[in-house]
Write an enzyme that holds these catalytic residues in place. Structure first.
Site, PDB file in Angstrom:
ATOM      1  N   HIS A  66       0.778  -1.152  -0.229  1.00  0.00           N
ATOM      2  CA  HIS A  66      -0.317  -0.207  -0.080  1.00  0.00           C
ATOM      3  C   HIS A  66       0.899   1.041  -0.084  1.00  0.00           C
ATOM      4  O   HIS A  66       0.654   2.554  -0.747  1.00  0.00           O
ATOM      5  CB  HIS A  66      -0.602  -0.325   1.140  1.00  0.00           C
ATOM      6  CG  HIS A  66      -1.716   1.197   1.470  1.00  0.00           C
ATOM      7  ND1 HIS A  66      -3.024   1.031   1.433  1.00  0.00           N
ATOM      8  CD2 HIS A  66      -1.545   2.587   1.638  1.00  0.00           C
ATOM      9  CE1 HIS A  66      -3.216   2.628   1.786  1.00  0.00           C
ATOM     10  NE2 HIS A  66      -2.518   2.948   1.402  1.00  0.00           N
ATOM     11  N   GLU A  67       1.873   0.986   0.998  1.00  0.00           N
ATOM     12  CA  GLU A  67       2.975   2.443   0.392  1.00  0.00           C
ATOM     13  C   GLU A  67       3.519   2.504  -0.266  1.00  0.00           C
ATOM     14  O   GLU A  67       4.203   3.191  -0.555  1.00  0.00           O
ATOM     15  CB  GLU A  67       3.129   2.561   2.415  1.00  0.00           C
ATOM     16  CG  GLU A  67       2.883   2.597   3.343  1.00  0.00           C
ATOM     17  CD  GLU A  67       2.027   3.831   3.591  1.00  0.00           C
ATOM     18  OE1 GLU A  67       2.308   4.707   3.050  1.00  0.00           O
ATOM     19  OE2 GLU A  67       1.175   2.941   4.066  1.00  0.00           O
TER      20      GLU A  67
HETATM   21 ZN   LIG Z   1      -2.208   4.805   2.353  1.00  0.00          ZN
END
Ligand SMILES: [Zn+2]
Length: 368
Positions: A66-67
């Site tokens: 996600h990051e």
């Molecule tokens: Zn995020």
């Protein structure tokens, strides 16, 4: 959220595990293996624990991806990524600066939830292939579910959540005012944080101690993060339009490099100062502060010249007279110094100190 244990680099971005990560890794593993134990009493404990730990690792891999999604899109918009850190509440990618345009902001923000959504679909699809009763299937199903939750939670429209950044991008595009858009998105973030704390308290009262505490804890974290953003936005707003020479003090104490530390210290204290420029053969050679003096043993005060303990001008952080005060503020913050000399053409014109900045912020904030 910088720092922690370095675990590697990806595309040049250092990746860290914050110490608090181990707490949540342990909690997730224990919770998962306990719930596996309730559903499948026939499975051996080793299998349950191994499965739970593996799932916890995949859970964190999902947060990392996600990051990474945010980071890759950020770099595509020429926003450098300083680090990715996994910590107790998930992950954070620290960007070097704010996005250049509302469109960039939107794309960087939405990339994370898009990755989580795709992971939810992917895990769900693989889980469906194996049937949800098999050991692996149930864990993959949980991963699909948790990634879905991550995507939805992050899309809540309050800063610093991704949805808050999306909101800021829209407001910014509409009004053209980045600071105001930040304030609104951060204010919404505060309401969402209060909502989480309220829900957490209700859960606590109804007997769900762990879940309630966890929710209240997340709310508290969001509250402090959005509060810091609101304050930062207000400070930057109050400094807008000011440059270093508008506020710098030209009454800068100077001392000759050959003077002893002892007489400098006595003079400094008498005049109520904490630092002075060191002058050598008509040019400023450095800066000497009270903490430099404190490093010299008292018995050597009268034999040590000030020039020997001073920080040379070449290794000092300096600003130019026309540099925006916002830069000065961030330089003082990141270098953790109390004053920054204002230098033009190698000549020290004055200095901006922490006190001066605080006064400027208070004055401008109070006038509006
Ligand atoms: Zn995020």
């Amino acid at each position: 959220m910088d720092g922690g244990i370095p675990i590697g680099r990806i595309r040049g971005i250092p990746v860290f595990l914050h110490p608090t990560w181990f707490v949540v890794f342990f909690l997730v593993t224990v919770t998962l293996s306990t719930s596996l134990g309730r559903e499948h009493e026939d499975w051996p404990a080793v299998l349950r624990l191994g499965l739970a730990a593996g799932t916890a690792i995949l859970f964190f891999a999902s947060i990392f991806l996600h990051e990474l999604g945010h980071s890759i899109i950020a770099m595509r918009h020429h926003v450098g990524v300083r680090s990715i850190t996994l910590f107790i509440f998930g992950g954070v990618a620290v960007m070097e600066k704010e996005p250049p345009t509302p469109r960039a902001e939107f794309e960087i923000a939405i990339a994370g939830p898009v990755v989580s959504g795709l992971l939810a679909l992917g895990f769900g699809w693989v889980a469906g292939l194996g049937g949800s009763d098999a050991p692996l299937g149930s864990m993959l199903g949980w991963l699909a579910w948790i990634n879905f939750i991550i995507a939805v939670f992050n899309l809540l429209p309050g800063f610093p959540l991704d949805g808050g950044r999306v909101l800021r991008a829209f407001l910014w595009a509409r009004s053209g005012n980045f600071q105001r858009a930040t304030r609104v998105a951060a204010n919404v973030g505060q309401w969402i944080a209060y909502g989480f704390i309220g829900l957490g308290v209700l859960q606590l009262l109804s007997g769900n101690v762990v879940g309630g505490m966890w929710q209240a804890f997340i709310g508290w974290f969001l509250l402090s993060a959005s509060g810091a953003t609101v304050r930062q936005a207000e400070i930057e707003h109050s400094l807008a339009g000011l440059v270093a020479k508008d506020v710098m003090s030209t009454d800068v104490p100077r001392v000759a490099a050959g003077i002893s530390v002892g007489s400098f210290a006595r003079d400094l204290v008498l005049r109520g100062r904490r630092w002075a420029l060191v002058v050598e053969a008509d040019r400023t050679s450095g800066i000497v502060t009270l903490s430099d003096v404190k490093r010299v043993p008292p018995e050597e005060w009268d034999t040590t010249p000030v020039g020997r303990v001073a920080t040379p001008i070449e290794s000092l952080v300096t600003v130019t007279p026309m540099q925006p005060l916002r830069d000065v503020l961030s330089a003082i913050g990141t270098k953790n110094v109390n004053q920054i000399p204002v230098v033009d053409d190698g000549k020290v014109l004055g200095a901006v100190t922490r006190d001066i900045l605080v006064q400027a912020i208070e004055l401008r904030g109070g006038l509006r």
